[in-house]
Design a protein around this motif. Structure first.
Motif, PDB file in Angstrom:
ATOM      1  N   VAL A   1     -34.255  11.246 -11.141  1.00 55.94           N
ATOM      2  CA  VAL A   1     -35.527  11.446 -11.823  1.00 55.94           C
ATOM      3  C   VAL A   1     -36.606  10.652 -11.098  1.00 55.94           C
ATOM      4  O   VAL A   1     -36.435   9.457 -10.828  1.00 55.94           O
ATOM      5  CB  VAL A   1     -35.438  10.997 -13.294  1.00 55.94           C
ATOM      6  CG1 VAL A   1     -36.801  11.161 -13.968  1.00 55.94           C
ATOM      7  CG2 VAL A   1     -34.393  11.820 -14.045  1.00 55.94           C
ATOM      8  N   TYR A   2     -37.702  11.311 -10.765  1.00 56.42           N
ATOM      9  CA  TYR A   2     -38.813  10.677 -10.046  1.00 56.42           C
ATOM     10  C   TYR A   2     -40.049  10.608 -10.934  1.00 56.42           C
ATOM     11  O   TYR A   2     -40.277  11.467 -11.798  1.00 56.42           O
ATOM     12  CB  TYR A   2     -39.127  11.456  -8.775  1.00 56.42           C
ATOM     13  CG  TYR A   2     -38.032  11.378  -7.740  1.00 56.42           C
ATOM     14  CD1 TYR A   2     -37.932  10.284  -6.890  1.00 56.42           C
ATOM     15  CD2 TYR A   2     -37.079  12.398  -7.620  1.00 56.42           C
ATOM     16  CE1 TYR A   2     -36.924  10.201  -5.937  1.00 56.42           C
ATOM     17  CE2 TYR A   2     -36.057  12.318  -6.673  1.00 56.42           C
ATOM     18  CZ  TYR A   2     -35.988  11.216  -5.837  1.00 56.42           C
ATOM     19  OH  TYR A   2     -34.976  11.128  -4.901  1.00 56.42           O
ATOM     20  N   ALA A   3     -40.856   9.595 -10.689  1.00 57.03           N
ATOM     21  CA  ALA A   3     -42.063   9.383 -11.476  1.00 57.03           C
ATOM     22  C   ALA A   3     -43.193  10.289 -10.989  1.00 57.03           C
ATOM     23  O   ALA A   3     -43.207  10.707  -9.826  1.00 57.03           O
ATOM     24  CB  ALA A   3     -42.489   7.916 -11.380  1.00 57.03           C
TER      25      ALA A   3
ATOM     26  N   LEU B   1     -46.171  15.764  -7.643  1.00 54.52           N
ATOM     27  CA  LEU B   1     -45.429  15.784  -8.898  1.00 54.52           C
ATOM     28  C   LEU B   1     -46.322  15.245 -10.011  1.00 54.52           C
ATOM     29  O   LEU B   1     -46.760  14.093  -9.977  1.00 54.52           O
ATOM     30  CB  LEU B   1     -44.159  14.937  -8.763  1.00 54.52           C
ATOM     31  CG  LEU B   1     -43.177  14.968  -9.942  1.00 54.52           C
ATOM     32  CD1 LEU B   1     -42.698  16.390 -10.203  1.00 54.52           C
ATOM     33  CD2 LEU B   1     -41.993  14.040  -9.669  1.00 54.52           C
ATOM     34  N   GLY B   2     -46.593  16.094 -10.985  1.00 56.99           N
ATOM     35  CA  GLY B   2     -47.482  15.698 -12.070  1.00 56.99           C
ATOM     36  C   GLY B   2     -46.755  15.223 -13.310  1.00 56.99           C
ATOM     37  O   GLY B   2     -47.390  14.783 -14.276  1.00 56.99           O
ATOM     38  N   ILE B   3     -45.422  15.331 -13.301  1.00 58.04           N
ATOM     39  CA  ILE B   3     -44.610  14.953 -14.452  1.00 58.04           C
ATOM     40  C   ILE B   3     -43.387  14.181 -13.967  1.00 58.04           C
ATOM     41  O   ILE B   3     -43.067  14.184 -12.773  1.00 58.04           O
ATOM     42  CB  ILE B   3     -44.136  16.204 -15.233  1.00 58.04           C
ATOM     43  CG1 ILE B   3     -43.423  17.197 -14.271  1.00 58.04           C
ATOM     44  CG2 ILE B   3     -45.287  16.885 -15.947  1.00 58.04           C
ATOM     45  CD1 ILE B   3     -42.809  18.395 -14.942  1.00 58.04           C
TER      46      ILE B   3
ATOM     47  N   VAL C   1     -38.584  14.048  -1.473  1.00 58.47           N
ATOM     48  CA  VAL C   1     -39.501  13.366  -2.378  1.00 58.47           C
ATOM     49  C   VAL C   1     -40.060  12.125  -1.679  1.00 58.47           C
ATOM     50  O   VAL C   1     -39.295  11.252  -1.252  1.00 58.47           O
ATOM     51  CB  VAL C   1     -38.794  12.967  -3.685  1.00 58.47           C
ATOM     52  CG1 VAL C   1     -39.789  12.301  -4.640  1.00 58.47           C
ATOM     53  CG2 VAL C   1     -38.157  14.190  -4.348  1.00 58.47           C
ATOM     54  N   LEU C   2     -41.376  12.052  -1.545  1.00 62.51           N
ATOM     55  CA  LEU C   2     -42.025  10.927  -0.865  1.00 62.51           C
ATOM     56  C   LEU C   2     -42.813  10.107  -1.886  1.00 62.51           C
ATOM     57  O   LEU C   2     -43.697  10.633  -2.567  1.00 62.51           O
ATOM     58  CB  LEU C   2     -42.967  11.420   0.229  1.00 62.51           C
ATOM     59  CG  LEU C   2     -42.329  12.134   1.426  1.00 62.51           C
ATOM     60  CD1 LEU C   2     -42.121  13.606   1.138  1.00 62.51           C
ATOM     61  CD2 LEU C   2     -43.198  11.979   2.663  1.00 62.51           C
ATOM     62  N   GLN C   3     -42.479   8.826  -1.974  1.00 66.36           N
ATOM     63  CA  GLN C   3     -43.197   7.910  -2.856  1.00 66.36           C
ATOM     64  C   GLN C   3     -44.002   6.954  -1.970  1.00 66.36           C
ATOM     65  O   GLN C   3     -43.460   6.007  -1.393  1.00 66.36           O
ATOM     66  CB  GLN C   3     -42.202   7.147  -3.731  1.00 66.36           C
ATOM     67  CG  GLN C   3     -41.408   8.072  -4.664  1.00 66.36           C
ATOM     68  CD  GLN C   3     -40.257   7.360  -5.336  1.00 66.36           C
ATOM     69  OE1 GLN C   3     -39.246   7.019  -4.699  1.00 66.36           O
ATOM     70  NE2 GLN C   3     -40.404   7.113  -6.633  1.00 66.36           N
ATOM     71  N   PRO C   4     -45.314   7.226  -1.819  1.00 74.68           N
ATOM     72  CA  PRO C   4     -46.130   6.435  -0.888  1.00 74.68           C
ATOM     73  C   PRO C   4     -46.342   4.988  -1.357  1.00 74.68           C
ATOM     74  O   PRO C   4     -46.392   4.719  -2.555  1.00 74.68           O
ATOM     75  CB  PRO C   4     -47.452   7.201  -0.843  1.00 74.68           C
ATOM     76  CG  PRO C   4     -47.490   7.985  -2.111  1.00 74.68           C
ATOM     77  CD  PRO C   4     -46.085   8.303  -2.456  1.00 74.68           C
TER      78      PRO C   4
END
Length: 452
Positions: A299-301, A322-324, A334-337
């Motif tokens: 699960v990603y934020a 990702l808005g949700i 999935v990239l979390q900057p």
């Protein structure tokens, strides 16, 4: 006396009685000096065929062999996707120029006007005209005729209208001089509409080019050159980093499909088809906490940037934000900057470099990207304030370009609707060209029936 049964034995009055549509059964009202008849009386209908592929000598580059896709040019069918040799021509039915070609298998009603002689495959019925050729062609393009074809199509996996069924279609026959005037009027009106349509199509076709130019200016620093000058910031403030340095990379997984209960949860589960230069605020499928615990899905934020990694089509390389809170399958990177990289700036980076990134995909039967490939990409990063300025400008400019494209698409839809309306009016005698004093079309029909 024996009852007459052969057409050759019928008198002209009897032939005419058979040729005219019984009053009360006409599709709509037409001028008094017109008449309704059957399609077979205004054209010879011929079904095409494909020369045997076993005979390679039938194929060459001499004689055009038309298929449904070749009818896309509509009013000017002159280039075929395949050609026959002289031998192939001899075993084919030659269709003369100025015939109307009508697709009667699959894309029923699709038509084209043949500018040169040729032959067709079995998906096309050719109407060799006995009247003004373009009058016949334009009527074939009306909703009235196309709807008749569909109503006569067989109920099979692929819709089919055979030669006999097409010949049964009703046809509004006008006097020959009126046919010619109608054609002139239609072509005059269509010419003006086509000019407008061409300009609208140019705006649509150039959309991607304009968007690419804007994105290039953004990521080369040109778009914010004035802003930097006004704020005392130099281009040397930009830093080049690898994606892996400025983002935490991850992916997802697919819970076992053998356990349907995994897919009745409330955790959104994103697949590549849902990534389309957008903000993802919902998903087609949702999974359970148990599915997460028993698979590689995570699960990603909200705020992560999603990149589609798989696919031969246009999906591979597309990005979304990702808005949700959601999970993804394994085909999504999935990239979390990190805090110094604005997620929307990163999103536009993938839009700017979409085609180049796609070229880096590897694989055998299917080319794929990977987190490793994406992580090695270099990105030039200005300070956060300039990133915000760049994304605000891009959002504004690209939105205006989208609106321009949508307006152009709407114009084309309106032009197509106007053409349909013009054709409908033309074959009701409502273009202001009909001369009520002109000899009735019944006389023309008599000449056709007697072969004069």
């Amino acid at each position: 006396m024996a009852k007459k049964t052969k057409a050759a034995d019928l008198s002209i009055e009897e032939k005419l009685e058979q040729a005219l549509i019984v009053p009360g059964y006409e599709p709509y009202k037409i001028p008094d000096n017109w008449c309704w008849t059957s399609f077979k009386n205004v054209a010879e209908v011929v079904t095409g065929g494909t020369p045997s592929k076993k005979h390679k000598e039938y194929y060459g580059n001499v004689f055009p062999f038309f298929k449904p896709a070749d009818l896309n040019t509509g009013r000017n069918v002159s280039i075929a996707s395949e050609y026959l040799s002289e031998e192939g021509k001899k075993v084919s039915r030659v269709i003369p120029a100025k015939s109307t070609l009508v697709c009667c298998i699959g894309s029923i009603g699709k038509s084209g006007f043949l500018e040169i002689e040729g032959s067709t495959n079995q998906q096309i019925n050719s109407a060799i005209p006995k009247i003004e050729p373009l009058y016949l062609y334009y009527y074939v393009n009306t909703d009235c005729f196309i709807n008749q074809l569909w109503s006569k199509s067989s109920a099979t996996t692929i819709s089919i209208v055979n030669k006999t069924k097409m010949e049964e279609c009703y046809f509004p026959l006008a006097p020959l001089p009126e046919q010619q005037r109608i054609v002139e009027r239609i072509e005059s009106l269509f010419s003006k509409l086509d000019e407008a349509k061409e300009k609208a199509q140019e705006a649509i076709d150039s959309f991607e080019t304009r968007k690419a130019a804007i994105l290039h200016k953004a990521f080369s620093g040109e778009l914010t050159a004035k802003w930097r000058e006004e704020n005392g910031v130099g281009i040397e403030s930009w830093e080049r980093k690898r994606i892996s340095e400025c983002c935490k990379l991850g992916s997802g997984g697919t819970p076992s499909r053998k356990k349907p209960n995994y897919y009745i949860g409330d955790i959104p589960w994103i697949k590549t088809g849902e990534i389309n230069w957008n903000t993802v605020n919902y998903s087609e499928e949702s999974i359970t906490k148990e599915a997460i615990d028993n698979s590689s899905a995570k699960v990603y934020a909200p705020g992560a940037v999603l990149v589609a990694m798989y696919g031969m089509g246009i999906t591979r390389g597309k990005a979304a934000i990702l808005g949700i809170e959601a999970a993804t399958n394994q085909a999504v990177c999935v990239l979390q900057p990190k805090e110094y990289l604005f997620n929307r700036y990163l999103y536009f980076f993938f839009m700017c470099n979409y085609w180049d990134i796609r070229e880096q995909a590897v694989g055998g039967n299917q080319l794929n990207l990977s987190a490793t490939i994406i992580g090695k990409l270099n990105i030039d990063i200005p300070n956060l304030e300039e990133q915000y300025v760049i994304t605000e400008l891009l959002d504004s400019i690209i939105e205006k370009e989208y609106q321009t494209k949508q307006i152009a698409e709407s114009v084309i839809d309106q032009i197509d609707a106007m053409k349909k309306a013009i054709l409908a009016r033309a074959f009701r005698g409502e273009l202001g060209t009909n001369d009520h004093e002109e000899e009735s079309a019944v006389e023309l029909l008599k000449q056709i029936l007697t072969g004069e």
